[in-house]
Design an enzyme around this catalytic site. Structure first.
Site, PDB file in Angstrom:
ATOM      1  N   GLU A  92      25.959  57.979  32.438  1.00 33.98           N
ATOM      2  CA  GLU A  92      25.647  59.246  31.769  1.00 33.98           C
ATOM      3  C   GLU A  92      26.885  60.127  31.587  1.00 33.98           C
ATOM      4  O   GLU A  92      27.029  60.808  30.579  1.00 33.98           O
ATOM      5  CB  GLU A  92      24.551  60.007  32.521  1.00 33.98           C
ATOM      6  CG  GLU A  92      23.142  59.491  32.256  1.00 33.98           C
ATOM      7  CD  GLU A  92      22.830  58.215  33.030  1.00 33.98           C
ATOM      8  OE1 GLU A  92      23.649  57.807  33.878  1.00 33.98           O
ATOM      9  OE2 GLU A  92      21.765  57.623  32.775  1.00 33.98           O
TER      10      GLU A  92
ATOM     11  N   HIS B  81      11.759  61.157  37.806  1.00 34.40           N
ATOM     12  CA  HIS B  81      11.531  60.993  36.368  1.00 34.40           C
ATOM     13  C   HIS B  81      10.548  62.027  35.847  1.00 34.40           C
ATOM     14  O   HIS B  81       9.922  61.812  34.818  1.00 34.40           O
ATOM     15  CB  HIS B  81      10.982  59.593  36.073  1.00 34.40           C
ATOM     16  CG  HIS B  81      11.934  58.494  36.422  1.00 34.40           C
ATOM     17  ND1 HIS B  81      12.153  58.098  37.704  1.00 34.40           N
ATOM     18  CD2 HIS B  81      12.735  57.731  35.646  1.00 34.40           C
ATOM     19  CE1 HIS B  81      13.039  57.114  37.719  1.00 34.40           C
ATOM     20  NE2 HIS B  81      13.420  56.875  36.485  1.00 34.40           N
TER      21      HIS B  81
END
Lengths: 325, 327, 351
Positions: free
Chosen positions: A60, A129
């Site tokens: 990321e 998540h």
């Protein structure tokens, strides 16, 4: 011409149209090219523009870092964070680089990146998540945080975000992906930094975003039967915030309830509440109420997850309490 | 392939200029004129001047927080760099950045960062833009032995190697991350070998030998321009001062500094110029005096420059939004 | 048969509407379902249809006028039908009282009402005995703010023109004109032994009967420990008195009733058109015995008012009750009768 599209498809269409519209636009992220995205949002782009859709390693920082560097060189990257929670592993790039480019270069360079981040709870995936990351990014001047609630907004605001010259974190609520609504075929922009008054009312102002708007609307309907008029405002751009619209509404109703997914502590509800009491305390008829998730990590089991998040009853109770104050 | 006399003289001037610049900064920092803290690069002049000197003006350079020298050589007027370090309105970034965040897009000095490892991934972007736009610009990113501890170095090198991006990782190994010697925080005897895991070509270079630096960078740049991907260059060098101006650097063993001072990159070039290229001492002293004068002028400019209007703090936060001033 | 058309109420929130345009003219023959006029509420437009066939005989509300719900708009009747009685009723009807501007939760009472005042400014205006209605608001959406009140008071004090009339009195403009006439028209009569009843008594009687038939008959008696309340009352009474305000048990009970009604929407739920409708705002009538009968002035939106304001409004309402009869101003929720003076032990009244 408009027809019904899902929120997911509306975003996909915006991406296709912007790829078509501007050759400096490209997409990158984990599984966004060949596979078309973990949630299928970027489908079909790689097939049309194989050089402009890049699958990356699970990196990321590199994804956002690359986006920032290329944006300074005049490109318009649209990066995907498969889950918004992963912002933690590229936070430096967003906070220390993306948000500072324009400032550092004294306006000579800007950072037109869009980071699409899949946010929110409700799909039974527990605490890594399911988090609502808005407040993690909302005190970083230089960043723009956008949170569309409908397919129409998703398409128009993504196009605006891509064309905007500042770094935009574009939040997509995973539970809204299947939501259907009218979406024009042609590309169009929706002005950022402009709240939407979704419903007019005179007695209570509810500020809510994304999935929480459903609760607000359900509560408003219920309250209408009791003779209480609810005005619903969707800020749409959370930061920088369209304060004016909220202030004018609360100045009229004198009562504010903020409905927010995510922990109460330091959430955007806290900011909006503080802002309103600071600016128009004189107009308030009741204390400001926040309806939020509990201050806990999101748990996996449906029973646990559902207990944590706000429901329509919580919104109703908050509204009734401000009405009877 | 040795450097020509002319080129070596230019690089000598660059190095002297860096030395004088840093000495002046140190003085004005110690006497309290320069706000904040500063990181000096005395002793590392060859690596800075060599990297920048080997690149084109159109190449992207990411100097790090110990980068005054490289920044001055990218093309920005030295007096405007000095004024930035002084926090004055005529600073190249209007006083917004100071010592650690001096940028100048016009000469592709992208050096925005006070965070180790941050620009190592940002550099992917400028390199990617070169391939996307099919230009021959390469990207050189400065890092230190300490930087290599950051996970971003892994992400960056992995992606650059996979996508064959034109990046030169310029690792200035000055031995210490603040007080920690690199052998205490990394298992490799030689940090450059770290790139082997990514199949990225790497070299260990005498970072105090300006010729060696220039030649290594030119090789790496050529590979990059040919589309062969990144290179990691480890320049062995030493910072003479502490981590920041005022750090007594008590963590260094006795005699270490003195030993490195014997390898001073400027003296080394001076010797070469005199012994190989036949320059006279007076000729070189004259160049030193010119550098002195240039830096004195830069300091005077910085001292004379006014403070920025406080309201400038609200400028340039967004390209599209004006930030509210509620004061 | 002649029909008097009135300003409709579209939704429980609506308090007034604007007659945007007449689509039929006086003398036009219309059929049931024809659109007669357009009514605007806030920014919405509604059409008022003819309830039956007939001729639009009289238009009573000019275009552009804003009137409260229930105000007469027009007369629909047969071409030659005598409508004079209806028109007479209308003129007696004309004193539909205006809403107290800005009182209660009413900043929300729609953009049509025009006057906005912040809650804090309202309190200040009352403390200073200022008629705020003539003050131009400089706040958001034109609301009158505390600053406006202070500025006005500052300017006026030096000009020695502070209006010392109570806002409650001032805020009932109808008191000095129309309604006074209406009150005169209602002459208390010496009705005994089958003598004719006065209109007011007729209406009172009818309302009592309607109330009886229109609500479920059940009586619950409960004891409540009001020791603390009595203590508070004793403390507050002199405090209020220092401000020239008379604290009465009626006011306390009004406040308590308003709280109860707010917290228990079930109590204020009525059946209307076969549907359950929870009513709002909290308006409570106070039965006042006057020499010509019983009148029930209504105090509006009590949930949003502090006790002091209730005391003032109650006093003003009782004063006024002696002179006028707010026929149209009917309680929607509850009426409270204060009969402590009667020294009775049990008082049971179904309404």
């Amino acid at each position: 011409m408009a027809r019904k599209l899902s929120y997911a498809k509306a975003i996909n269409e915006a991406l296709h149209q912007e790829m078509e519209h501007d050759p400096s636009v490209f997409i990158l992220g984990e599984d966004v090219a060949r596979m078309g995205g973990d949630f299928g949002i970027t489908q079909g782009i790689w097939h049309k523009w194989p050089d402009r859709a890049r699958d990356t390693a699970l990196s990321e920082s590199a994804i956002i870092g690359l986006s920032v560097g290329s944006a300074v060189c005049g490109l318009r990257p649209v990066a995907e964070l498969m889950f918004a929670d992963f912002v933690t592993v590229c936070y430096d790039q967003l906070v220390n680089n993306a948000a500072k480019i324009h400032f550092m270069y004294g306006g000579e360079a800007s950072c037109p990146i869009v980071v699409r981040a899949v946010t929110g709870s409700g799909i039974r995936c527990a605490y890594h998540h399911s988090q609502s990351i808005e407040p993690w990014l909302m005190n970083i001047p230089g960043l723009i945080i956008v949170a569309p609630a409908t397919p129409y907004e998703a398409k128009g605001m993504l196009i605006s975000a891509i064309r905007n010259n500042d770094p935009v974190v574009f939040l997509e609520h995973k539970l809204l992906y299947n939501r259907k609504g009218e979406v024009p075929v042609e590309p169009y922009e929706i002005e950022l930094f402009k709240a939407e008054i979704e419903r007019k009312g005179d007695d209570i102002t509810i500020v809510a975003t994304m999935r929480m708007l459903d609760l607000a609307h359900a509560a408003a309907k219920e309250l209408e039967n009791e003779g209480v008029g609810v005005e619903i405002i969707d800020p749409r751009t959370l930061f920088p915030l369209d304060k004016r619209t909220i202030i004018e509404s609360v100045a009229k109703t004198g009562r504010l309830v903020v409905v927010q997914e995510g922990p109460k502590v330091m959430g955007f509800g806290a900011e909006i509440g503080a802002m309103v009491s600071e600016e128009i305390f004189e107009y308030l008829r009741a204390p400001i109420k926040r309806v939020t998730s509990l201050d806990v990590p999101i748990a996996f089991s449906p029973e646990l997850e559902d207990y944590v998040n706000p429901t329509m009853d919580h919104v109703l109770a908050a509204c009734r309490s401000v009405m009877s104050f | 392939m040795a450097l020509t006399k002319k080129r070596l003289l230019e690089l000598y001037c660059d190095m002297v200029s860096i030395r004088k610049f840093e000495e002046a900064v140190e003085n004005y920092s110690k006497n309290g004129t320069i706000p904040g803290f500063i990181h000096l690069s005395i002793g590392q002049e060859a690596a800075q001047a060599g990297v920048v000197g080997a690149l084109k003006k159109t190449d992207y350079k990411f100097p790090d927080h110990r980068g005054h020298g490289a920044i001055c050589l990218c093309g920005t007027e030295k007096k405007r760099v000095m004024a930035e370090i002084f926090g004055k309105v005529d600073g190249i970034n209007g006083g917004r950045g100071g010592s650690m965040h001096i940028n100048d897009l016009s000469c592709r000095n992208m050096g925005f960062n006070g965070i180790q490892g941050s620009t190592v991934v940002t550099a992917l972007g400028t390199a990617f833009a070169s391939t996307y736009k099919k230009t021959d610009a390469v990207t050189a990113v400065f890092m230190g032995d300490g930087t290599l501890g950051e996970g971003t170095c892994h992400e960056s090198m992995n992606m650059a190697a996979t996508w064959k991006l034109p990046i030169i990782y310029c690792l200035l190994n000055n031995q210490y991350a603040i007080s920690t010697h690199y052998t205490e925080s990394h298992p490799q005897k030689q940090l450059a070998t770290w790139a082997d895991g990514y199949e990225v070509p790497n070299e260990v270079v005498d970072g105090n030998d300006i010729e060696a630096v220039v030649e290594a960078v030119e090789r790496a740049a050529e590979r990059a321009r040919k589309g062969e991907g990144p290179t990691l260059l480890e320049f062995m060098t030493y910072r003479w001062q502490g981590h920041f101006s005022g750090d007594p650097a008590a963590y260094r063993p006795d005699g270490e500094l003195e030993a490195w001072q014997q390898k001073c990159p400027i003296n080394r070039s001076r010797k070469q110029l005199m012994e190989i290229h036949g320059c006279s001492g007076a000729e070189l002293d004259e160049l030193d005096a010119r550098a002195d004068a240039e830096i004195a002028e830069a300091v005077q400019f910085a001292l004379d420059s006014p403070w920025p209007d406080p309201k400038n703090a609200l400028k340039h936060v967004y390209a599209t939004v004006q930030v509210e001033d509620w004061k | 048969m002649a029909v008097l058309l009135r300003m409709p109420r579209y939704g429980a929130n609506m308090e007034e509407g604007t007659l945007a345009s007449w689509l039929a003219a006086e003398g036009d023959a219309v059929s049931a379902g024809d659109v007669l006029c357009e009514i605007e509420i806030e920014k919405l437009s509604n059409e008022l249809e003819a309830p039956e066939d007939g001729v639009l005989r009289a238009i009573l509300c000019p275009q552009g006028e804003t009137l409260p719900c229930g105000a007469p708009l027009a007369v629909l009747a047969g071409a030659d039908e005598d409508i004079s009685a209806l028109l007479t009723d209308v003129s007696a009807d004309a004193d539909v009282p205006d809403e107290v501007p800005g009182s209660g939760s009413g900043s929300g009472s729609g953009s049509g009402s025009g006057l906005r005042i912040t809650p804090k400014a309202l309190v200040l205006a009352e403390e200073l005995n200022i008629d705020y209605r003539s003050i131009a608001g400089t706040g958001i959406l034109g609301a009158i703010t505390r600053e406006d009140i202070r500025a006005w008071a500052g300017g006026k004090a030096s000009a020695k023109a502070v209006n010392t009339k109570k806002p409650d009195e001032l805020s009932k403009p109808a008191e000095t004109s129309g309604p006074a006439g209406a009150a005169n028209a209602v002459k208390p009569s010496e009705s005994r032994n089958g003598a004719r009843m006065s209109t007011i008594r007729k209406v009172t009687a009818r309302r009592m009967m309607e109330s009886l038939s229109g609500s479920a008959q059940s009586t619950i008696m409960m004891d409540a420990d009001i020791t603390d309340l009595v203590k508070a009352y004793k403390v507050l009474k002199p405090v209020f008195a220092a401000d020239g305000i008379k604290l009465s048990w009626t006011a306390v009970i009004l406040k308590a009733a308003a709280e109860t009604l707010t917290r228990h929407p079930g109590i204020r739920t009525i059946i209307e058109g076969g549907e359950l409708l929870t009513t709002y705002p909290i308006d409570i009538g106070v039965a006042v015995d006057v020499d010509y009968g019983l009148v029930v002035p209504v105090l509006r939106k009590l949930d949003a008012k502090p006790l002091k304001t209730i005391c003032r409004e109650l006093a003003a309402a009782i004063d006024r009750a002696g002179g006028i009869w707010d026929r149209k101003n009917l309680p929607r929720l509850l009426s409270i009768a204060s009969i402590g003076y009667a020294e009775c032990e049990v008082f049971h009244s179904d309404p």
